[in-house]
Design a protein around this motif. Structure first.
Motif, PDB file in Angstrom:
ATOM      1  N   THR A 244      35.694  79.008  49.416  1.00  0.00           N
ATOM      2  CA  THR A 244      34.331  78.512  49.177  1.00  0.00           C
ATOM      3  C   THR A 244      33.564  79.358  48.169  1.00  0.00           C
ATOM      4  O   THR A 244      32.720  78.828  47.445  1.00  0.00           O
ATOM      5  CB  THR A 244      33.545  78.473  50.506  1.00  0.00           C
ATOM      6  N   SER A 245      33.812  80.655  48.115  1.00  0.00           N
ATOM      7  CA  SER A 245      33.105  81.515  47.168  1.00  0.00           C
ATOM      8  C   SER A 245      33.530  81.185  45.739  1.00  0.00           C
ATOM      9  O   SER A 245      34.700  80.883  45.483  1.00  0.00           O
ATOM     10  CB  SER A 245      33.384  82.989  47.454  1.00  0.00           C
ATOM     11  N   THR A 246      32.592  81.272  44.816  1.00  0.00           N
ATOM     12  CA  THR A 246      32.862  80.876  43.436  1.00  0.00           C
ATOM     13  C   THR A 246      33.962  81.713  42.800  1.00  0.00           C
ATOM     14  O   THR A 246      34.813  81.196  42.077  1.00  0.00           O
ATOM     15  CB  THR A 246      31.577  80.991  42.599  1.00  0.00           C
ATOM     16  N   ASP A 247      33.996  83.021  43.087  1.00  0.00           N
ATOM     17  CA  ASP A 247      34.992  83.879  42.460  1.00  0.00           C
ATOM     18  C   ASP A 247      36.383  83.715  43.057  1.00  0.00           C
ATOM     19  O   ASP A 247      37.346  84.278  42.544  1.00  0.00           O
ATOM     20  CB  ASP A 247      34.559  85.343  42.568  1.00  0.00           C
ATOM     21  N   GLN A 248      36.499  82.952  44.140  1.00  0.00           N
ATOM     22  CA  GLN A 248      37.792  82.733  44.784  1.00  0.00           C
ATOM     23  C   GLN A 248      38.377  81.360  44.497  1.00  0.00           C
ATOM     24  O   GLN A 248      39.488  81.065  44.921  1.00  0.00           O
ATOM     25  CB  GLN A 248      37.651  82.904  46.309  1.00  0.00           C
ATOM     26  N   LEU A 249      37.668  80.516  43.776  1.00  0.00           N
ATOM     27  CA  LEU A 249      38.103  79.144  43.556  1.00  0.00           C
ATOM     28  C   LEU A 249      39.186  79.072  42.483  1.00  0.00           C
ATOM     29  O   LEU A 249      39.229  79.891  41.566  1.00  0.00           O
ATOM     30  CB  LEU A 249      36.915  78.270  43.138  1.00  0.00           C
ATOM     31  N   VAL A 250      40.035  78.075  42.609  1.00  0.00           N
ATOM     32  CA  VAL A 250      41.010  77.765  41.569  1.00  0.00           C
ATOM     33  C   VAL A 250      40.457  76.629  40.713  1.00  0.00           C
ATOM     34  O   VAL A 250      39.416  76.044  41.024  1.00  0.00           O
ATOM     35  CB  VAL A 250      42.377  77.382  42.179  1.00  0.00           C
ATOM     36  N   LEU A 251      41.168  76.295  39.651  1.00  0.00           N
ATOM     37  CA  LEU A 251      40.618  75.410  38.626  1.00  0.00           C
ATOM     38  C   LEU A 251      40.235  74.016  39.120  1.00  0.00           C
ATOM     39  O   LEU A 251      39.115  73.552  38.845  1.00  0.00           O
ATOM     40  CB  LEU A 251      41.609  75.309  37.465  1.00  0.00           C
ATOM     41  N   PRO A 252      41.098  73.277  39.844  1.00  0.00           N
ATOM     42  CA  PRO A 252      40.705  71.920  40.246  1.00  0.00           C
ATOM     43  C   PRO A 252      39.434  71.876  41.083  1.00  0.00           C
ATOM     44  O   PRO A 252      38.574  71.012  40.877  1.00  0.00           O
ATOM     45  CB  PRO A 252      41.916  71.418  41.045  1.00  0.00           C
ATOM     46  N   VAL A 253      39.302  72.808  42.023  1.00  0.00           N
ATOM     47  CA  VAL A 253      38.113  72.828  42.877  1.00  0.00           C
ATOM     48  C   VAL A 253      36.923  73.419  42.135  1.00  0.00           C
ATOM     49  O   VAL A 253      35.784  72.958  42.294  1.00  0.00           O
ATOM     50  CB  VAL A 253      38.398  73.623  44.163  1.00  0.00           C
ATOM     51  N   GLY A 254      37.156  74.427  41.310  1.00  0.00           N
ATOM     52  CA  GLY A 254      36.062  75.056  40.588  1.00  0.00           C
ATOM     53  C   GLY A 254      35.355  74.108  39.650  1.00  0.00           C
ATOM     54  O   GLY A 254      34.120  74.130  39.522  1.00  0.00           O
ATOM     55  N   ILE A 255      36.115  73.233  38.985  1.00  0.00           N
ATOM     56  CA  ILE A 255      35.497  72.272  38.070  1.00  0.00           C
ATOM     57  C   ILE A 255      34.556  71.345  38.819  1.00  0.00           C
ATOM     58  O   ILE A 255      33.431  71.068  38.374  1.00  0.00           O
ATOM     59  CB  ILE A 255      36.594  71.477  37.332  1.00  0.00           C
ATOM     60  N   ILE A 256      34.987  70.862  39.963  1.00  0.00           N
ATOM     61  CA  ILE A 256      34.191  69.888  40.711  1.00  0.00           C
ATOM     62  C   ILE A 256      32.970  70.538  41.351  1.00  0.00           C
ATOM     63  O   ILE A 256      31.855  70.002  41.296  1.00  0.00           O
ATOM     64  CB  ILE A 256      35.051  69.205  41.792  1.00  0.00           C
ATOM     65  N   THR A 257      33.146  71.693  41.950  1.00  0.00           N
ATOM     66  CA  THR A 257      32.061  72.295  42.719  1.00  0.00           C
ATOM     67  C   THR A 257      30.981  72.932  41.852  1.00  0.00           C
ATOM     68  O   THR A 257      29.832  73.041  42.276  1.00  0.00           O
ATOM     69  CB  THR A 257      32.619  73.358  43.674  1.00  0.00           C
ATOM     70  N   THR A 258      31.334  73.358  40.643  1.00  0.00           N
ATOM     71  CA  THR A 258      30.343  74.036  39.799  1.00  0.00           C
ATOM     72  C   THR A 258      29.709  73.125  38.752  1.00  0.00           C
ATOM     73  O   THR A 258      28.594  73.404  38.295  1.00  0.00           O
ATOM     74  CB  THR A 258      30.981  75.241  39.078  1.00  0.00           C
ATOM     75  N   LEU A 259      30.396  72.065  38.372  1.00  0.00           N
ATOM     76  CA  LEU A 259      29.870  71.172  37.343  1.00  0.00           C
ATOM     77  C   LEU A 259      29.184  69.939  37.923  1.00  0.00           C
ATOM     78  O   LEU A 259      28.670  69.112  37.182  1.00  0.00           O
ATOM     79  CB  LEU A 259      30.986  70.736  36.388  1.00  0.00           C
TER      80      LEU A 259
END
Length: 303
Positions: A244-259
């Protein structure tokens, strides 16, 4: 029924084929038709993503032709490639994929060799059970897995949930069964005379595997490696649940959760991130496609 006629009027005789030639011509035409239809169906989404990634937010919001770029810009690519957050997602995915591929190969290759060549009681049933394990949907596994890691953290004090390295324990549950199944089919297609000759010469099972089977089974190894990398790189459900933490996310989830922020979708950067994320598997497939196909079809025949 096909007919064959021979024309003897000229200096050289010509053979004319009847309905058989016409059938082949129509079969070829239908093949091209369905191939073109499949290409259009497959390439339309990435083409739309590319077009959208070259648009500004204002042009995307405007009610213009979605299939045309009036004012192309690379601002979406520049913003993502210079973003430390996006680079963090990328490196997390890269590390997870590389380590998972290594773990998968270290487990699946010896397991497949044992099940395919070292015959023992129940080996065929065990091989089938390994493949059936892969068929269990992720949506049925993530809840018990989450509970297991949460309880493990409570007992030991080692926090695994919300850490990117928890994926190193979870992803092999997806990659190891299928890669083992691929390698079983490939090892079974290798002539038995090779390992019998090696054993007669005094080689151990480990030497037979490393010096004979692995070099011969290189296409199968590449196919299994590509599959493990693709699953590790593109997996979405498990990292969404376990990190769940931003610095622990991988690319597929990071794109969706931050953008995606609330009901605001940054479509330009979402499409750009998806294209950049699809680049590594695409490059790997482009260079190793022949090995991948050879590895997947190796178990079709034996001997």
């Amino acid at each position: 029924m096909s007919t064959v006629t021979i024309d003897k009027s000229g200096p050289t005789r010509k053979v004319k084929y009847g309905s058989m030639s016409r059938d082949r011509t129509w079969a070829l035409r239908w093949s091209y038709f369905f191939l073109i239809l499949f290409a259009i169906f497959s390439l339309t989404p990435p083409l739309y993503m590319l077009i959208t990634s070259l648009k500004s937010s204002a042009e995307i919001s405007a009610a213009t032709n979605p299939w045309w770029v009036y004012h192309p810009t690379l601002s979406n690519y520049i913003e993502l490639l210079t973003s430390n957050q996006f680079l963090r997602f990328f490196w997390n995915s890269a590390w997870v994929s590389i380590i998972v591929v290594t773990i998968t190969m270290l487990i699946s290759v010896p397991a497949a060799f044992a099940l395919a060549r070292m015959k023992f009681w129940g080996s065929a049933t065990l091989a089938t059970g390994v493949f059936l394990t892969y068929l269990i949907p992720d949506s049925l596994l993530f809840i018990p897995l989450f509970k297991m890691f949460a309880v493990f953290g409570d007992w030991t004090g080692i926090q695994l949930v919300n850490r990117w390295y928890v994926l190193l324990f979870i992803y092999p549950t997806l990659t190891v069964p299928f890669c083992t199944w691929i390698m079983i089919g490939y090892f079974a297609s290798i002539p038995k005379e090779l390992d019998e000759a090696a054993i007669i010469d005094g080689a151990s099972w480990f030497q037979t595997l490393t010096r004979i089977f692995i070099p011969v089974a290189l296409p199968g190894l590449i196919a299994a490696t590509i599959f493990a990398f693709t699953v590790s790189w593109a997996q979405f459900l498990y990292p969404l649940v376990f990190t769940t933490s931003t610095d622990q996310l991988v690319l597929p989830v990071g794109i969706i959760t931050t953008l995606i922020k609330g009901d605001v979708f940054n479509w330009g950067q979402i499409m750009t991130g998806a294209l950049l994320g699809a680049a590594p598997p695409l490059i790997i497939y482009a260079f190793l496609m022949d090995y991948y196909i050879a590895g997947l079809t190796a178990g079709a025949t034996k001997g």
